[in-house]
Design a protein around this motif. Sequence first.
Motif, mmCIF file in Angstrom:
data_model
loop_
_atom_site.group_PDB
_atom_site.id
_atom_site.type_symbol
_atom_site.label_atom_id
_atom_site.label_comp_id
_atom_site.label_asym_id
_atom_site.label_seq_id
_atom_site.Cartn_x
_atom_site.Cartn_y
_atom_site.Cartn_z
ATOM 1 N N PHE A 108 3.210 -2.318 -2.294
ATOM 2 C CA PHE A 108 3.465 -1.144 -1.471
ATOM 3 C C PHE A 108 2.626 0.018 -1.999
ATOM 4 O O PHE A 108 2.651 0.315 -3.188
ATOM 5 N N ARG A 109 1.902 0.665 -1.098
ATOM 6 C CA ARG A 109 1.101 1.831 -1.476
ATOM 7 C C ARG A 109 1.722 3.070 -0.856
ATOM 8 O O ARG A 109 1.973 3.111 0.353
ATOM 9 N N LEU A 110 1.953 4.077 -1.691
ATOM 10 C CA LEU A 110 2.484 5.349 -1.239
ATOM 11 C C LEU A 110 1.392 6.399 -1.357
ATOM 12 O O LEU A 110 0.791 6.544 -2.431
ATOM 13 N N VAL A 111 1.123 7.096 -0.277
ATOM 14 C CA VAL A 111 0.061 8.096 -0.233
ATOM 15 C C VAL A 111 0.673 9.464 0.017
ATOM 16 O O VAL A 111 1.514 9.622 0.917
ATOM 17 N N GLU A 150 3.056 18.293 0.138
ATOM 18 C CA GLU A 150 2.831 17.614 -1.139
ATOM 19 C C GLU A 150 4.047 16.872 -1.644
ATOM 20 O O GLU A 150 3.944 15.992 -2.495
ATOM 21 N N SER A 151 5.241 17.211 -1.121
ATOM 22 C CA SER A 151 6.447 16.504 -1.554
ATOM 23 C C SER A 151 6.719 15.278 -0.685
ATOM 24 O O SER A 151 7.629 14.508 -0.952
ATOM 25 N N GLY A 152 5.914 15.103 0.371
ATOM 26 C CA GLY A 152 6.108 13.974 1.261
ATOM 27 C C GLY A 152 5.140 12.840 0.970
ATOM 28 O O GLY A 152 4.008 13.065 0.543
ATOM 29 N N TRP A 153 5.600 11.621 1.201
ATOM 30 C CA TRP A 153 4.788 10.438 0.946
ATOM 31 C C TRP A 153 4.928 9.468 2.123
ATOM 32 O O TRP A 153 6.004 9.344 2.699
ATOM 33 N N SER A 154 3.828 8.796 2.443
ATOM 34 C CA SER A 154 3.891 7.731 3.455
ATOM 35 C C SER A 154 3.683 6.407 2.756
ATOM 36 O O SER A 154 2.858 6.292 1.837
ATOM 37 N N ALA A 155 4.455 5.404 3.160
ATOM 38 C CA ALA A 155 4.414 4.098 2.494
ATOM 39 C C ALA A 155 3.901 3.037 3.446
ATOM 40 O O ALA A 155 4.174 3.067 4.653
ATOM 41 N N SER A 156 3.148 2.103 2.902
ATOM 42 C CA SER A 156 2.684 0.964 3.705
ATOM 43 C C SER A 156 2.676 -0.277 2.825
ATOM 44 O O SER A 156 2.425 -0.207 1.629
ATOM 45 N N ARG A 157 3.000 -1.416 3.441
ATOM 46 C CA ARG A 157 2.928 -2.678 2.730
ATOM 47 C C ARG A 157 1.506 -3.199 2.803
ATOM 48 O O ARG A 157 0.832 -3.089 3.837
ATOM 49 N N LEU A 158 1.015 -3.780 1.688
ATOM 50 C CA LEU A 158 -0.338 -4.336 1.633
ATOM 51 C C LEU A 158 -0.275 -5.852 1.519
ATOM 52 O O LEU A 158 0.653 -6.405 0.934
ATOM 53 N N TYR A 159 -1.296 -6.506 2.064
ATOM 54 C CA TYR A 159 -1.434 -7.927 1.791
ATOM 55 C C TYR A 159 -1.602 -8.126 0.292
ATOM 56 O O TYR A 159 -2.218 -7.301 -0.393
ATOM 57 N N PRO A 160 -1.098 -9.228 -0.268
ATOM 58 C CA PRO A 160 -1.244 -9.465 -1.712
ATOM 59 C C PRO A 160 -2.696 -9.763 -2.087
ATOM 60 O O PRO A 160 -3.500 -10.092 -1.247
#
Length: 207
Positions: A188-191, A197-207
């Motif tokens: 999972f990558r959080l950007v 700046e206190s907010g983050w978006s998350a996405s699942r990545l292929y392994p």
Amino acid sequence: MGKTTLTFGEIQLPADPFEAFGIWLREAEAAEPNDPNAMALATVDRDGLPDVRVVLLKGLDARGFVFYTNFESRKGEEILASRKAALNFHWKSLHRQVRVRGTVEEVSADEADAYYASRARVSRLGAWASQQSRPLADRATLEARVAELEAQYGDEPIPRPPHWSGLRVVPSEIEFWHDGAFRLHDRFRLVRDEADESGWSASRLYP
């Protein structure tokens, strides 16, 4: 992201990456045999050639990840020139790693003074004695310099060297990785949200 949770296999972590990292770090402290706060620190020199070494995490809050070093060392010079760095935590016994990328800022003098004062006395002397990353004729030379400084300061307080302080990696992205069977890992990558700046978006990545 509110109360959203990130799912790592059967493990659920909070959406706040610093809170999530804190959970994994505490579990590493209970499981790892040595230095659960060890992290690989990657920098780039003026020619664009990467450098990497292991340092110890000494501070963590919502601002970022803190370590301390001699600013005249190779890593110090490279970071102060680029103001960018990457980190990697690998907890082998837990089959986990966390990757961090971001900008770098200096900690405040008060933060640096407080941490320096908490160090063992010989470590404080070592911060003065070591010309970090520069050629050393032999170990006896270093030990002699430490002895000289010990005699110089005696029982007096040892001030923090002006070239020794802390650096904070302020992440723009953090990736959580959990080992999966047959290399079907969870990633999972959080950007960081540039507008908040206190907010983050998350996405699942292929392994």
